[in-house]
Design a protein around this motif. Sequence first.
Motif, PDB file in Angstrom:
ATOM      1  N   LYS A 410     -33.244 -95.522  39.266  1.00  0.00           N
ATOM      2  CA  LYS A 410     -34.102 -94.420  39.695  1.00  0.00           C
ATOM      3  C   LYS A 410     -35.095 -94.045  38.598  1.00  0.00           C
ATOM      4  O   LYS A 410     -36.164 -93.483  38.869  1.00  0.00           O
ATOM      5  CB  LYS A 410     -33.237 -93.218  40.074  1.00  0.00           C
ATOM      6  N   LYS A 431     -28.284 -96.013  50.514  1.00  0.00           N
ATOM      7  CA  LYS A 431     -28.834 -94.667  50.725  1.00  0.00           C
ATOM      8  C   LYS A 431     -29.310 -94.039  49.416  1.00  0.00           C
ATOM      9  O   LYS A 431     -30.141 -93.133  49.423  1.00  0.00           O
ATOM     10  CB  LYS A 431     -27.784 -93.776  51.382  1.00  0.00           C
ATOM     11  N   GLN A 432     -28.780 -94.529  48.299  1.00  0.00           N
ATOM     12  CA  GLN A 432     -29.169 -93.992  47.001  1.00  0.00           C
ATOM     13  C   GLN A 432     -30.628 -94.314  46.659  1.00  0.00           C
ATOM     14  O   GLN A 432     -31.194 -93.749  45.722  1.00  0.00           O
ATOM     15  CB  GLN A 432     -28.257 -94.569  45.898  1.00  0.00           C
ATOM     16  N   LYS A 434     -33.123 -93.562  48.437  1.00  0.00           N
ATOM     17  CA  LYS A 434     -33.990 -92.617  49.138  1.00  0.00           C
ATOM     18  C   LYS A 434     -34.981 -91.925  48.218  1.00  0.00           C
ATOM     19  O   LYS A 434     -36.146 -91.708  48.584  1.00  0.00           O
ATOM     20  CB  LYS A 434     -33.127 -91.580  49.866  1.00  0.00           C
ATOM     21  N   ASP A 435     -34.564 -91.561  47.040  1.00  0.00           N
ATOM     22  CA  ASP A 435     -35.414 -90.769  46.145  1.00  0.00           C
ATOM     23  C   ASP A 435     -36.151 -91.612  45.107  1.00  0.00           C
ATOM     24  O   ASP A 435     -36.722 -91.067  44.162  1.00  0.00           O
ATOM     25  CB  ASP A 435     -34.561 -89.708  45.433  1.00  0.00           C
ATOM     26  N   LEU A 457     -30.200 -96.779  58.504  1.00  0.00           N
ATOM     27  CA  LEU A 457     -30.852 -96.696  57.190  1.00  0.00           C
ATOM     28  C   LEU A 457     -32.372 -96.639  57.332  1.00  0.00           C
ATOM     29  O   LEU A 457     -33.056 -95.886  56.629  1.00  0.00           O
ATOM     30  CB  LEU A 457     -30.471 -97.911  56.336  1.00  0.00           C
ATOM     31  N   LYS A 458     -32.910 -97.430  58.232  1.00  0.00           N
ATOM     32  CA  LYS A 458     -34.356 -97.464  58.429  1.00  0.00           C
ATOM     33  C   LYS A 458     -34.889 -96.114  58.910  1.00  0.00           C
ATOM     34  O   LYS A 458     -36.016 -95.725  58.575  1.00  0.00           O
ATOM     35  CB  LYS A 458     -34.729 -98.571  59.424  1.00  0.00           C
ATOM     36  N   GLU A 460     -33.421 -93.176  58.169  1.00  0.00           N
ATOM     37  CA  GLU A 460     -33.248 -92.222  57.074  1.00  0.00           C
ATOM     38  C   GLU A 460     -34.220 -92.476  55.915  1.00  0.00           C
ATOM     39  O   GLU A 460     -34.680 -91.543  55.265  1.00  0.00           O
ATOM     40  CB  GLU A 460     -31.803 -92.281  56.551  1.00  0.00           C
ATOM     41  N   LEU A 461     -34.510 -93.733  55.665  1.00  0.00           N
ATOM     42  CA  LEU A 461     -35.384 -94.098  54.538  1.00  0.00           C
ATOM     43  C   LEU A 461     -36.670 -94.698  55.097  1.00  0.00           C
ATOM     44  O   LEU A 461     -36.933 -95.895  54.985  1.00  0.00           O
ATOM     45  CB  LEU A 461     -34.686 -95.093  53.602  1.00  0.00           C
ATOM     46  N   LYS A 462     -37.480 -93.859  55.718  1.00  0.00           N
ATOM     47  CA  LYS A 462     -38.666 -94.334  56.434  1.00  0.00           C
ATOM     48  C   LYS A 462     -39.744 -94.891  55.508  1.00  0.00           C
ATOM     49  O   LYS A 462     -40.594 -95.666  55.939  1.00  0.00           O
ATOM     50  CB  LYS A 462     -39.239 -93.203  57.288  1.00  0.00           C
ATOM     51  N   ASN A 463     -39.729 -94.508  54.270  1.00  0.00           N
ATOM     52  CA  ASN A 463     -40.757 -94.984  53.343  1.00  0.00           C
ATOM     53  C   ASN A 463     -40.461 -96.366  52.774  1.00  0.00           C
ATOM     54  O   ASN A 463     -41.278 -96.936  52.063  1.00  0.00           O
ATOM     55  CB  ASN A 463     -40.923 -94.000  52.178  1.00  0.00           C
TER      56      ASN A 463
END
Length: 715
Positions: A410, A431-432, A434-435, A457-458, A460-463
Amino acid sequence: MQRWKNILFNTSLFLNCLLVYLQLFEDRLSIPVWLQVAGRMHPMILHFPVVLISAYAIIILFLQISKTNDDQAYQNIADLILLFAALSSGFTALVGLFLSKEGGYDIETLQWHKWGGVVISVFTLAWYYFRKPLQVYKYFALVTSLTALCLVTLVGHQGANITHGQDFLLSPLMQEKKQVAIAPGEAEVYAHLVRPILETKCITCHNSKKAKGELVMDTEEMILKGGKSGVLWDTTVADLGLMLRRIHLPEDQKKHMPPLGKPQLTEEEIWILTQWIKRGADFKIKVADLSPADTLHQIANRIFTVNETAEYDFEEAAPSTVAQLNTANRVVDAEAVASPALNVSFFNSQLFKAVQLKELEKIKKQVVSLDLSKMPVKDEDLKIISGFENLRKLNLNFTGITGAVLPAFKNLKFLKSLSLSGTKVNAEQLKQLKDFPKLKTVFTWNIPVTSAEMEKLKLELKNIHFETGFKGDTVVMKLMPPLVQNEEAFISAPVPLKLKHYINGATIKYTLDGSEPDSIHSTVFKEGQMINGNVYVRAKAFKQGWVSSDVIEANFYKSTHKVDSVIFLIPPDPAYKGEGKMLTDLVKGKTNFKLGNWLAWRDNRMETLLQFAKPTTVQSITLSTLLDVDSYIMPPTRIEIWGGADPKKLKLLSSMSPQQPTKSQPASMRGLECKFSPATLQYIKVIATPLAKLPAWHSGKGNKAWVFCDEVIVN
C-alpha cells in the motif's frame, strides 16, 4: 577562362529559355522514352544546385559581414560557384519537368514545385549577370542572398512533400506531438497498430499528393478502393491478396513494396498487417475484443505501455551501479532512452537468492518495474519492495507468496499493475487492494478464487480491473505450452522427466526423437517417466474444447567423461570467443546468444582439440549447437571427429552432414551426435564447417552462416 565562362553562361541562358518555353506550353508536351530516363535523373542531381546556391549565398553573406568583399580571390571562386549553380539549376529544373509527365502526383503541389524550380533557375542566372552591381550595395547583396536561401528551402520543401508525403520536413516534430500514451484496453487495431505502419512505410508514395499506381491510402474509403492493380487484399486466397503479395516479393524485384531504397517493413509489421487482414481487415475492432492468447493482443500489450517519463522527478542512477547489478540471472535496464526509470527482471530460478532483492536498494528510487515471476520468493523477501517508492509495475506470477504481504504494498503510491496469477492469494486478501491509490490492473489467473467471489470483488473494487482471462462456451482458447521443470540439461544417470501444465485437465504428450507430438500417436506424460542418454524432448498440451498449445522443446545430454583440457586449433570469432572451458563446463547456453555464453565460428571452421589426462574409452561425441535461421546461425555442413593417442597421428572416427533448414523457424538448440565404434583415446579433434553460402530462400542469401557451439559432450 573568360571564354569558358561565356560558354557556360550562354548554355545556362539557353536552358532557361527552353525551360520557360516548355513550362508555358507543357500541356502540349509529349516526352519520348529516352527523355523519361533523363527525367529520372532529377532526384539524383537536384542536390548540386541546392548546395551551390546555398554555398554562394553564405559566401556573399560572409564577405559582406566581414567587409572583405573586395578580395578578388574570394570573388573569383564565388563567381564560378554561382555560374555552375545557374547551369545546374537550369538542367535540374528541365529534367524535373520531364519527370513530372510520368504522372501519379498531386497536380496543384506539382505545379507550385515546377514553377518554383523555374523561378530558382531564372533567379540564379540573373543573380550571376547582375552580381557585380549588386555587391556594390551591401543591403541588396544581403537581401539577394537571403532570398536565394528562402527560395531553395521553400521549393525543396514542396519537392519533399511530393516525394515523401505531406509535411515531410516537420513530420518528426508533428509525430512527437501526436504520440499519446494509450492503454491496451482502449487501443484500436487499425488506428493504433496498422495505421502507423501505413503512414511510415506506404503513404509517402500513396497519398493524395503522389498517387503511385493510382493508389491513395489517406482514408479508409480510398484504401478499400485500391489502385490501378486492383484491391489491396482478398481473404479468400491463400496469400491474402495484392498488398501482402507485393510485400513478400524479393527486394530486388521491381514490384516489391516498399521499393528498394525505401525503409522496409519489419517482421513484426508484416505480421501485424497479415493478422489484421486475415481477421477481415476490420477498421473498428479494438484490442480488448481480441483473445489474450491472440498474437495481435500480445503485441499491443507490449507496444501500448503508458509512457510516464514526464512524471519522473528522480535522478538517474549511476551507470556503474546499474552495470554492477546486472548479473547472470538479473537484468537491469533503462525503461527508455534518456529516461532515469529502470526495469528489473529476474530469470533462472535456480540462481535466485533473497539477498539479490536487498542489493536493489541501491536503485530503489529508480526502479519502476520489477519482474519476479516464477522466482522462489517468500512473503518476508518482499517487504524490501515496499521501499521502492516509484514502483509502477510488479509481477509476482507463479511465486510462493501469500496474500499476507499485500498490505505492505500500500506504500507504493504509484503502483498501477500487479500480477498475482498462479499464487495462493484468496478473495479476502484481494479486498486489501481497495485503498491502493493508483492500482488499475490486477492479473489473477489460476488463483483460489471462485467466479462468484471474483464477481463480488469487481463490484466492491470498481476502480480495479481484474484480468482473469477469457471465459465462455463460445470462445475457443489456445493452451499455453507445458513447462519443462528439469533444471539440469546434463545427466550422468537416468532421471525423471518433469513436465507440468497449469490448466486443469490438460494432457501433455511428448516425443524424445525431435518429432512433432500429436494427439494420437505420441506418448502421454505421466509422473515418474525416465529419460536417459541424449534426448530431444518436444512436448505439447491438449484439452477437449481448446486449441492445442505450441510445442515446447528441451535438450538433455548424457555426459560420461570429463575432458581435462581444450585447445583451440582455430580460435572462435572475437565477437563470441568466451573461454575455452565453456565447451566442457556442462553449463547450457540460452537461445539469446548475445548473453555471451556461446562460442562461434564464421570465417573459419571450428577446429578444437580435446585432451584427457589418461587414455579413455569413447564411443560418441555430441555438439550442443544453436539454430537461429534469421540470425544466420545454421547447422554446420559437416562434422568430423578424429581421435588417437598422438595428436599428430589422429584418425577419422566419424563424420556427419546435418540436415539444413528449408525455411525460417524459431530459434532452438540442437544436439548433433556422432557415434563410432568404442575406441581408447587420449586426444579428440572436433571439426565443424560453417555453411559457406546461405540458401536462395534466405533473406541473407549468399552470405556466410555462423556455427554456434557451447558444449562438446563425450560419452
